[in-house]
Design an enzyme around this catalytic site. Sequence first.
Site, PDB file in Angstrom:
ATOM      1  N   SER A 161       0.830  -1.212   0.000  1.00 24.38           N
ATOM      2  CA  SER A 161       0.000   0.000   0.000  1.00 24.38           C
ATOM      3  C   SER A 161       0.866   1.265   0.000  1.00 24.38           C
ATOM      4  O   SER A 161       1.650   1.467  -0.922  1.00 24.38           O
ATOM      5  CB  SER A 161      -0.978  -0.046   1.181  1.00 24.38           C
ATOM      6  OG  SER A 161      -2.017   0.886   1.021  1.00 24.38           O
ATOM      7  N   ASP A 256      -9.671  -5.068  -4.877  1.00 28.38           N
ATOM      8  CA  ASP A 256      -9.034  -3.870  -4.336  1.00 28.38           C
ATOM      9  C   ASP A 256      -9.328  -2.664  -5.240  1.00 28.38           C
ATOM     10  O   ASP A 256      -9.155  -2.738  -6.454  1.00 28.38           O
ATOM     11  CB  ASP A 256      -7.519  -4.104  -4.249  1.00 28.38           C
ATOM     12  CG  ASP A 256      -6.762  -2.968  -3.581  1.00 28.38           C
ATOM     13  OD1 ASP A 256      -7.390  -1.994  -3.129  1.00 28.38           O
ATOM     14  OD2 ASP A 256      -5.519  -3.064  -3.526  1.00 28.38           O
ATOM     15  N   HIS A 288      -7.858  -5.430  -0.545  1.00 33.27           N
ATOM     16  CA  HIS A 288      -6.619  -4.744  -0.171  1.00 33.27           C
ATOM     17  C   HIS A 288      -5.964  -5.381   1.064  1.00 33.27           C
ATOM     18  O   HIS A 288      -6.616  -5.640   2.057  1.00 33.27           O
ATOM     19  CB  HIS A 288      -6.945  -3.273   0.098  1.00 33.27           C
ATOM     20  CG  HIS A 288      -5.759  -2.369   0.138  1.00 33.27           C
ATOM     21  ND1 HIS A 288      -4.943  -2.169  -0.951  1.00 33.27           N
ATOM     22  CD2 HIS A 288      -5.246  -1.606   1.142  1.00 33.27           C
ATOM     23  CE1 HIS A 288      -3.989  -1.313  -0.627  1.00 33.27           C
ATOM     24  NE2 HIS A 288      -4.140  -0.964   0.636  1.00 33.27           N
TER      25      HIS A 288
END
Length: 315
Positions: A161, A256, A288
């Site tokens: 991320s 995601d 995610h």
Amino acid sequence: METEVAKDWSPFARIYKDGRVERLLGTATVSPSLDEKTGIQSKDVAIPSDSAVSARLYIPKAAVDSLQKLPVLVYFHGGGFIIETAWSPTYHNYLNALVAEANIIAVSVEYRRAPEHPLPAAYDDSWTALKWVASHSAGNGPEEWLNSHANFKKVFMSGDSAGANIVHNMCIRLGEEKLNGVEFSGIMMVHPYFWGDEPLPLETTEPEKRSQVRDIWRMVNPTTTGCDDPLVNPATDPRLSGLGVDRILICVAEKDMLRQRGWYYKEVLSKSGWSGVVEVVEAPGEDHVFHLLNPGCENAAKMMKKLVSFMNDDK
């Protein structure tokens, strides 16, 4: 009298009008230890005393007692630049498992977080950490594990991320400033935090979701020009072709919201004139950072295997 909330980013954090930040996730911490399950030893280190950066180091216990040289992974945690730390049980458990599977040394970087320390603080801290790792390449750095057991011809970077965003931006910098004594064999970006002002094909067009990503980006980087800032939209960066590595693995997840950005990264990189090899792998049915939230699932095991082979198959 309660202070008014200025920004409510539930379930992640709240920012109050007096400047106080209340983090709602990623606040738990665990101490370094010898993990009995994996045989991985960890410890915390300060990175140059004149900086705000620190790290948690991981090494197989068996390697400490041998002369073996191991590949090095520099890891940057996720959390939108706002939440989580290198001391989080989520990342501690994940790195114990990854280090054990891959038989490597890991340096998990603790960088300053927004909004108290807006970008580029996290980027500056991450570069400081990379320079610190490189300072051991001649065997006379401040940390004995790296002096004695690190193979500086096989160094990798990874992150999830926001951490994957950091990895990319460190590679842009590597293309401009070499780190002497270190050879980067590749990077692994997991569910990278990239965005743009205009939606990509198949990307969400829901105004609420897009504005949430945009607002968070503006909060962590108040001086930004927007979501086409090269820091968050690599497609707008004229330096992309000079990326300082030649092997890249990108992991995306089918559900995601950031999925398309991972695929788009490969597309623009391949067209940029960059001469390396980039691969994207997608986890079906997952969202995610699923591998951190559900590390025991089949897709998490598959992703772990892929990351390990990427580091071990390097020629």
